[in-house]
Design an enzyme around this catalytic site. Structure first.
Site, mmCIF file in Angstrom:
data_model
loop_
_atom_site.group_PDB
_atom_site.id
_atom_site.type_symbol
_atom_site.label_atom_id
_atom_site.label_comp_id
_atom_site.label_asym_id
_atom_site.label_seq_id
_atom_site.Cartn_x
_atom_site.Cartn_y
_atom_site.Cartn_z
ATOM 1 N N ASN A 221 39.088 -4.625 46.562
ATOM 2 C CA ASN A 221 38.849 -4.085 47.907
ATOM 3 C C ASN A 221 37.369 -4.225 48.269
ATOM 4 O O ASN A 221 36.576 -4.693 47.459
ATOM 5 C CB ASN A 221 39.327 -2.629 47.987
ATOM 6 C CG ASN A 221 38.630 -1.769 46.975
ATOM 7 O OD1 ASN A 221 37.433 -1.559 47.046
ATOM 8 N ND2 ASN A 221 39.386 -1.294 45.976
ATOM 9 N N ASP A 290 45.533 1.304 44.254
ATOM 10 C CA ASP A 290 46.772 2.087 44.159
ATOM 11 C C ASP A 290 47.878 1.272 43.502
ATOM 12 O O ASP A 290 48.848 1.822 43.008
ATOM 13 C CB ASP A 290 47.240 2.514 45.550
ATOM 14 C CG ASP A 290 46.349 3.600 46.115
ATOM 15 O OD1 ASP A 290 45.874 4.427 45.316
ATOM 16 O OD2 ASP A 290 46.108 3.615 47.335
ATOM 17 N N PHE A 337 37.228 11.344 47.266
ATOM 18 C CA PHE A 337 36.805 10.620 48.469
ATOM 19 C C PHE A 337 38.046 10.071 49.154
ATOM 20 O O PHE A 337 39.060 9.830 48.498
ATOM 21 C CB PHE A 337 35.885 9.448 48.094
ATOM 22 C CG PHE A 337 34.425 9.807 48.144
ATOM 23 C CD1 PHE A 337 33.886 10.679 47.222
ATOM 24 C CD2 PHE A 337 33.598 9.280 49.134
ATOM 25 C CE1 PHE A 337 32.547 11.026 47.273
ATOM 26 C CE2 PHE A 337 32.260 9.613 49.190
ATOM 27 C CZ PHE A 337 31.723 10.488 48.258
ATOM 28 N N LYS A 355 46.067 16.673 45.744
ATOM 29 C CA LYS A 355 45.374 16.364 44.492
ATOM 30 C C LYS A 355 44.656 17.586 43.925
ATOM 31 O O LYS A 355 43.914 17.471 42.952
ATOM 32 C CB LYS A 355 44.395 15.204 44.698
ATOM 33 C CG LYS A 355 45.095 13.920 45.183
ATOM 34 C CD LYS A 355 44.222 12.679 45.042
ATOM 35 C CE LYS A 355 44.917 11.474 45.663
ATOM 36 N NZ LYS A 355 44.358 10.201 45.269
HETATM 37 N N1 CTP Z 1 42.115 7.785 43.386
HETATM 38 C C1 CTP Z 1 42.421 7.941 42.035
HETATM 39 N N2 CTP Z 1 43.329 7.111 41.451
HETATM 40 C C2 CTP Z 1 43.974 6.166 42.171
HETATM 41 C C3 CTP Z 1 43.699 6.026 43.553
HETATM 42 C C4 CTP Z 1 42.760 6.855 44.123
HETATM 43 O O1 CTP Z 1 41.850 8.813 41.379
HETATM 44 N N3 CTP Z 1 44.862 5.382 41.570
HETATM 45 C C5 CTP Z 1 41.106 8.666 43.981
HETATM 46 C C6 CTP Z 1 39.980 7.952 44.680
HETATM 47 O O2 CTP Z 1 38.884 7.705 43.801
HETATM 48 C C7 CTP Z 1 39.577 8.942 45.771
HETATM 49 C C8 CTP Z 1 40.874 9.655 46.093
HETATM 50 O O3 CTP Z 1 41.741 9.417 44.978
HETATM 51 O O4 CTP Z 1 38.642 9.899 45.315
HETATM 52 C C9 CTP Z 1 41.573 9.232 47.339
HETATM 53 O O5 CTP Z 1 41.828 7.860 47.299
HETATM 54 P P1 CTP Z 1 42.623 7.110 48.469
HETATM 55 O O6 CTP Z 1 42.901 5.710 48.035
HETATM 56 O O7 CTP Z 1 41.903 7.322 49.769
HETATM 57 O O8 CTP Z 1 43.921 7.985 48.554
HETATM 58 P P2 CTP Z 1 45.378 7.775 48.044
HETATM 59 O O9 CTP Z 1 45.738 8.978 47.259
HETATM 60 O O10 CTP Z 1 45.529 6.468 47.386
HETATM 61 O O11 CTP Z 1 46.234 7.846 49.401
HETATM 62 P P3 CTP Z 1 46.569 6.742 50.531
HETATM 63 O O12 CTP Z 1 46.996 5.523 49.820
HETATM 64 O O13 CTP Z 1 47.626 7.424 51.304
HETATM 65 O O14 CTP Z 1 45.317 6.560 51.358
#
Ligand code: CTP
Length: 414
Positions: A221, A290, A337, A355
């Site tokens: 990303n 993700d 974040f 979370k």
């Molecule tokens: N995060 C994490 N582990 C993952 C993905 C995200 O710990 N596999 C953490 C990121 O570091 C960030 C927070 O979760 O602090 C939110 O990440 P974000 O990608 O914005 O949220 P998601 O929970 O993935 O939700 P969405 O896909 O709906 O945006």
């Protein structure tokens, strides 16, 4: 937001404000007003050209101190620039012309401001203002690179019309509020940690993860890692013990931090769980993938002409924050974040709750000038108790200082 951040308790900074000869000098009068209202003591030094654009009396009235504009005729046994160099905590030069930037880079001291700059060994911030062609000139670009290497913080310049004509391009001095907040953040960063405040163990994650498809391709990303690195730098400068768990970035490891590289989401999960065990505060600024390719090919995937293009099978990665929330001790602070492209407030509050975070820092991505790939950011910090605080657009280091102030102060409460 027009006002500067307020300076917390304790000693207030003495800021030496250098004003050099650009028409933007008139905006520096506003900067003096803002800094003094925020609690700083401001001492102004002007170049001869600046004195032709704005009367020194404007600055002496606003700062309530005489302006230093000459090395001569001061009627004192000790040169004013030497006296001031001992007194000042910070030097801010706004506007900074190509001329003063050149003098700073090459150690030229031929007037009160440049001589002061050479005798001052504290933090320096400059806010350039000049014609866009001058700003793009290799001499100015190289001089700025020299200053950055020495730790000088450069705020702006901004794109837009400049006073000398209808030339477009970077050259306008940044707004006084941005320069003022950069000065206050630098003060916060370099002032000694508050006596009695415990040294905390802080884990910060930063940057993107990479999920490999084969030995030469990966999914990733646009995160540059700069926000997380700025948080780590601020926390280490304030005297805390900082472990930075970083995805692949080009950034140098900030002074005083221990860096653990973590390329994939799985590697980051292992490192975070290990470090979280002994941490007081976890800040997950990393843009963790993700999903990842369900399988990684051992050899480079080859093009097979005539056959159907490969279909990508994806698998979810572990949500690191959500896993940690399950066994989080109440004495630990966890900050997440969220990079959002729509419905920032609703999404942020949902993630904060799901979370089980103490804080969530949300920023709107996809807007030019802030967030991914940018040196600035603009965020809203949501607390678990429902409060939210907007941090207006500023450099990532200043935004980092503000985030830490919020989440650490609560962490310090009994
Ligand atoms: N995060 C994490 N582990 C993952 C993905 C995200 O710990 N596999 C953490 C990121 O570091 C960030 C927070 O979760 O602090 C939110 O990440 P974000 O990608 O914005 O949220 P998601 O929970 O993935 O939700 P969405 O896909 O709906 O945006």
């Amino acid at each position: 937001m027009d006002d500067l951040w307020t300076i917390g308790g304790g000693r207030k900074p003495v800021i030496a404000l250098g004003v050099s000869g650009s028409i933007a000098a008139y905006k520096s009068a506003e900067l003096v007003g803002k800094l003094t209202r925020a609690g700083a003591e401001v001492r102004v030094l002007m170049t001869a050209n600046a004195c032709r654009l704005v009367a020194p009396a404007t600055f002496s009235t606003l700062s309530r101190h005489p302006v230093v504009d000459s090395l001569w005729d001061t009627g004192r046994w000790q040169p004013e620039h030497v006296e001031l160099a001992e007194l000042a905590d910070l030097l801010v030069i706004a506007p900074a012309t190509a001329n003063i930037i050149g003098k700073l880079a090459h150690g030229i001291a031929d007037d009160a401001l440049s001589t002061f700059a050479l005798s001052f060994d504290g933090s320096v911030i400059i806010a350039p203002a000049m014609n866009p062609r001058m700003w793009a000139h290799p001499a100015v670009v190289e001089n700025c690179a020299i200053l950055r290497r020495r730790g000088v913080r450069i705020v702006g310049p901004e794109p837009g019309r400049v006073a000398c004509g209808d030339l477009e391009g970077a050259g306008r001095m940044s707004e006084p509020v941005l320069i003022g907040n950069a000065a206050l953040a630098a003060w916060q960063l370099h002032s000694a940690p508050v006596p009695g405040q415990p040294r905390r163990r802080i884990v910060v994650t930063a940057g993107p993860t990479r999920e490999e498809l084969d030995p030469v391709r990966f999914l990733s990303n646009r995160s540059s890692g700069r926000m997380g690195y700025a948080l780590a730098e601020c926390a280490a400068a304030a005297g805390h013990q900082v472990v930075l768990i970083s995805g692949s970035t080009e950034l140098p490891v900030p002074a005083g931090c221990t860096m653990i590289p973590a390329v994939t989401a799985a590697e980051m999960a292992v490192a975070v769980k290990q470090e979280f065990a002994a941490a007081d505060l976890l800040i997950m600024a990393a843009a963790v993938a993700d999903f990842r390719p369900a399988e990684r090919a051992g050899q480079k995937l080859r093009k097979q002409t005539g056959s159907q293009a490969p279909q990508l099978q994806l698998a979810w990665t572990e949500d690191i924050l959500a896993s940690l929330a399950a066994d989080k001790r109440s004495s630990r602070t966890v900050v997440g974040f969220a990079a959002e492209t729509e419905d920032l407030v609703a999404n942020a509050r949902r993630k904060l709750g799901n979370k089980k975070l103490d804080w969530l820092v949300a920023n709107q991505v996809g807007c030019p000038g802030v967030g991914f790939d940018s040196s600035d950011n603009e965020v809203v910090v949501f607390a678990a108790d429902g409060r939210s605080t907007a941090i207006p657009k500023a450099g990532k280091l200043e935004v980092a200082a503000k985030i830490l102030e919020l989440v650490m102060n609560v962490g310090n409460e009994p």
